[in-house]
Scaffold this active site. Structure first.
Site, PDB file in Angstrom:
ATOM      1  N   ASP A  63     108.265 -19.059  -0.494  1.00  0.00           N
ATOM      2  CA  ASP A  63     106.927 -19.537  -0.751  1.00  0.00           C
ATOM      3  C   ASP A  63     106.517 -19.716  -2.238  1.00  0.00           C
ATOM      4  O   ASP A  63     107.044 -18.936  -3.044  1.00  0.00           O
ATOM      5  CB  ASP A  63     105.757 -18.483  -0.507  1.00  0.00           C
ATOM      6  CG  ASP A  63     105.647 -18.494   1.158  1.00  0.00           C
ATOM      7  OD1 ASP A  63     105.794 -19.499   1.733  1.00  0.00           O
ATOM      8  OD2 ASP A  63     105.439 -17.385   1.669  1.00  0.00           O
ATOM      9  N   ASP A  69     111.646 -17.201   4.623  1.00  0.00           N
ATOM     10  CA  ASP A  69     111.135 -18.404   4.000  1.00  0.00           C
ATOM     11  C   ASP A  69     110.748 -18.275   2.382  1.00  0.00           C
ATOM     12  O   ASP A  69     110.922 -17.216   1.899  1.00  0.00           O
ATOM     13  CB  ASP A  69     110.144 -19.072   4.618  1.00  0.00           C
ATOM     14  CG  ASP A  69     108.916 -17.889   4.978  1.00  0.00           C
ATOM     15  OD1 ASP A  69     108.620 -17.105   4.250  1.00  0.00           O
ATOM     16  OD2 ASP A  69     108.449 -17.916   6.046  1.00  0.00           O
ATOM     17  N   ASP A  83      98.077  -8.728  -0.932  1.00  0.00           N
ATOM     18  CA  ASP A  83      97.733  -7.460  -0.216  1.00  0.00           C
ATOM     19  C   ASP A  83      98.545  -6.277  -0.966  1.00  0.00           C
ATOM     20  O   ASP A  83      97.715  -5.021  -1.251  1.00  0.00           O
ATOM     21  CB  ASP A  83      98.032  -7.616   1.192  1.00  0.00           C
ATOM     22  CG  ASP A  83      99.289  -8.310   1.544  1.00  0.00           C
ATOM     23  OD1 ASP A  83     100.092  -8.466   0.416  1.00  0.00           O
ATOM     24  OD2 ASP A  83      99.468  -8.519   2.605  1.00  0.00           O
TER      25      ASP A  83
HETATM   26  P1  ATP Z   1     106.889 -12.010   6.080  1.00  0.00           P
HETATM   27  O1  ATP Z   1     106.914 -13.494   5.660  1.00  0.00           O
HETATM   28  O2  ATP Z   1     108.140 -11.109   6.021  1.00  0.00           O
HETATM   29  O3  ATP Z   1     105.707 -11.834   7.153  1.00  0.00           O
HETATM   30  P2  ATP Z   1     105.390 -12.087   3.494  1.00  0.00           P
HETATM   31  O4  ATP Z   1     105.016 -11.047   2.391  1.00  0.00           O
HETATM   32  O5  ATP Z   1     106.314 -13.402   2.890  1.00  0.00           O
HETATM   33  O6  ATP Z   1     106.158 -11.470   4.527  1.00  0.00           O
HETATM   34  P3  ATP Z   1     103.482 -13.992   4.407  1.00  0.00           P
HETATM   35  O7  ATP Z   1     102.302 -13.878   5.201  1.00  0.00           O
HETATM   36  O8  ATP Z   1     104.495 -15.079   4.374  1.00  0.00           O
HETATM   37  O9  ATP Z   1     104.088 -12.698   4.219  1.00  0.00           O
HETATM   38  O10 ATP Z   1     102.530 -14.080   2.880  1.00  0.00           O
HETATM   39  C1  ATP Z   1     103.240 -14.573   1.796  1.00  0.00           C
HETATM   40  C2  ATP Z   1     102.557 -13.901   0.566  1.00  0.00           C
HETATM   41  O11 ATP Z   1     101.128 -14.136   0.644  1.00  0.00           O
HETATM   42  C3  ATP Z   1     102.508 -12.224   0.787  1.00  0.00           C
HETATM   43  O12 ATP Z   1     103.807 -11.691   0.164  1.00  0.00           O
HETATM   44  C4  ATP Z   1     101.439 -11.702  -0.099  1.00  0.00           C
HETATM   45  O13 ATP Z   1     101.592 -11.919  -1.386  1.00  0.00           O
HETATM   46  C5  ATP Z   1     100.329 -12.917   0.357  1.00  0.00           C
HETATM   47  N1  ATP Z   1      99.566 -12.655   1.774  1.00  0.00           N
HETATM   48  C6  ATP Z   1     100.023 -12.906   2.863  1.00  0.00           C
HETATM   49  N2  ATP Z   1      98.881 -12.355   3.684  1.00  0.00           N
HETATM   50  C7  ATP Z   1      98.122 -11.989   2.857  1.00  0.00           C
HETATM   51  C8  ATP Z   1      96.725 -11.325   3.291  1.00  0.00           C
HETATM   52  N3  ATP Z   1      96.379 -10.843   4.464  1.00  0.00           N
HETATM   53  N4  ATP Z   1      96.134 -10.681   2.108  1.00  0.00           N
HETATM   54  C9  ATP Z   1      96.394 -10.688   0.895  1.00  0.00           C
HETATM   55  N5  ATP Z   1      97.636 -11.408   0.386  1.00  0.00           N
HETATM   56  C10 ATP Z   1      98.261 -12.058   1.444  1.00  0.00           C
HETATM   57 MG    MG Z   2     106.672 -15.355   3.945  1.00  0.00          MG
END
Ligand code: ATP
Ligand code: MG
Length: 410
Positions: A45, A43, A123
């Protein structure tokens, strides 16, 4: 560097609209990371300096969601994009918009900031890159690009502090390392050993979300093994793989089957996986004198579900599905008279049959029940009749007492 063709047109149009209204707008996080690693993002963001209320005004089709972490969903007919306001990550005014509990866990994070501040509260460095599809520039954490090239998951700041703020980051670090084939920074390993236990304090709803990402993303087996090696799988599944040889094999077979289905573009549901993972727990509770006790079996179903529910919320709609799969395991063993016809007609027959094959594999069972049902499903009435006849003639007493679970009960 990044090919804009791989980016959702809708996401790009949102960034254009933000810019037209004099706001900043960037793709951020997982999608930038995945694009840089040559993977297809799940997705897209977006991060902006506009507040949720301001975002809401720019996009007619949008909705503010969340309380703990406020953001805006912008949607069109086929897509939904999350647009989040830059956050500062600290609470200089201490006015209650950033709240931490005793262990340092952040329970509310709604203080707006600029891009740079936002990049530090994320993170991992690889998750802290911002891409503008209009200028094609990447900004963000100064080590982000470097760590993508070095294939390393590195925490932003001291991982012990960051994992105390949010223990789910322990699971995320391992998940990303598997997904991207990146090494985990040794400091992160230490922090997991020290802070992993805080996962027991995370809401079951959040762990369920993470459970789905970990086990329904095509890397279930690899993720389970890694989580287990860090002692974290007990925060995801109540079943203890050390209980028996069968238990550990069943867990692995169920996860492997999930990965295989995804590879073949077949559907997967958390319900099926949970039914499979909890089966050894249910069996254990149902045994009396080396046999399955039906009363115990039926009474234990809710108990086993409730125990798992404490760690991962299991959405209501899956409860009866899971129980159907379990009860059908018994029915699959009674193959006389009209019963096999009834079983075959059950709406959950296919799922139950698939699970039985997994059980057989895990148990090294050679009683041919799987083969029997494979044949019985064929559209051939004479074959069906003869299959039932064979069973009646060989009256399998043993399998009535243990429902053929003899291997599984050891
Ligand atoms: P995926 O969608 O593959 O799980 P992602 O990195 O996109 O990976 P998301 O949960 O969609 O993970 O979160 C989007 C972004 O928000 C992350 O890339 C990170 O920068 C931030 N983020 C998400 N969760 C956290 C957290 N628990 N602590 C700090 N930053 C976070
Ligand atoms: Mg994501």
């Amino acid at each position: 560097m990044i090919n804009n063709k791989k980016i959702s047109k809708f996401a790009i149009s949102i960034i254009e609209d933000l810019k037209k209204n004099n706001y900043q707008g960037y793709l951020v996080g997982g999608c930038v990371r995945d694009l840089l690693c040559g993977l297809e993002p799940k997705d897209f963001d977006i991060a902006t300096n506009a507040t949720p209320e301001q975002i809401r005004k720019v996009f007619k089709a949008s909705r503010i969601i969340g309380k703990r972490f406020k953001l805006v969903h912008v949607f069109n007919r086929s897509e939904l994009i999350e647009v989040a306001t830059f956050r500062s990550g600290d609470d200089i005014n201490n006015d209650g918009n950033l709240v931490q509990d005793q262990s340092g866990k952040i329970i509310r994070d709604n203080i707006w900031g600029g891009l740079e501040q936002d990049s530090y509260r994320r993170d991992f460095t690889i998750n802290s890159l911002y891409y503008c599809p209009l200028s094609k520039k990447i900004v963000g954490h100064e080590d982000g690009m470097k760590h993508i090239h070095e294939k390393k998951v590195v925490s932003i700041g001291d991982p012990k502090k960051r994992f105390a703020e949010d223990p789910v980051r322990c699971l995320r670090a391992l998940r990303f390392s598997n997904k991207l084939n990146f090494k985990v920074d040794p400091k992160i390993k230490d922090a997991i050993y020290e802070k992993g236990h805080l996962l027991s304090g995370i809401s079951n709803a959040r762990i369920f979300d993470e459970f789905c990402k970990i086990f329904l993303g095509g890397m279930a087996e690899k993720n389970y093994r890694k989580m287990t090696s860090f002692g974290l799988s007990k925060y995801l599944v109540t079943t203890n793989p050390e209980k028996s040889e069968f238990t550990s094999r069943l867990i692995i077979e169920a996860l492997r089957n999930t990965d295989k289905r995804l590879k073949n573009n077949q559907s997967v549901t958390p319900g099926f996986l949970i039914a499979a993972l909890l089966w050894p727990e249910l069996l254990e509770k149902s045994i009396a004198k080396g046999e399955i006790n039906l009363r115990k079996f039926f009474r234990s179903m809710d108990q086993v579900l409730r125990k798992q529910q404490k760690i991962t919320a299991i959405p209501r709609k899956f409860h009866s599905y899971i129980k159907d799969i379990w009860v059908l395991q018994l029915k699959l063993h009674s193959r006389i008279g009209r019963q096999p016809y009834k079983t075959l007609k059950h709406p959950r027959f296919r799922a139950a049959y698939d699970f039985m094959l997994i059980r057989e594999k895990a148990a090294n069972e050679i009683n041919n029940l799987g083969k029997w049902w494979t044949k019985f499903q064929r559209n051939d009435d004479n074959l069906k009749k003869s299959l039932i006849k064979i069973i009646n003639e060989n009256d399998t007493q043993e399998s009535f007492k243990t429902f053929g679970f003899s291997q599984e009960l050891r």
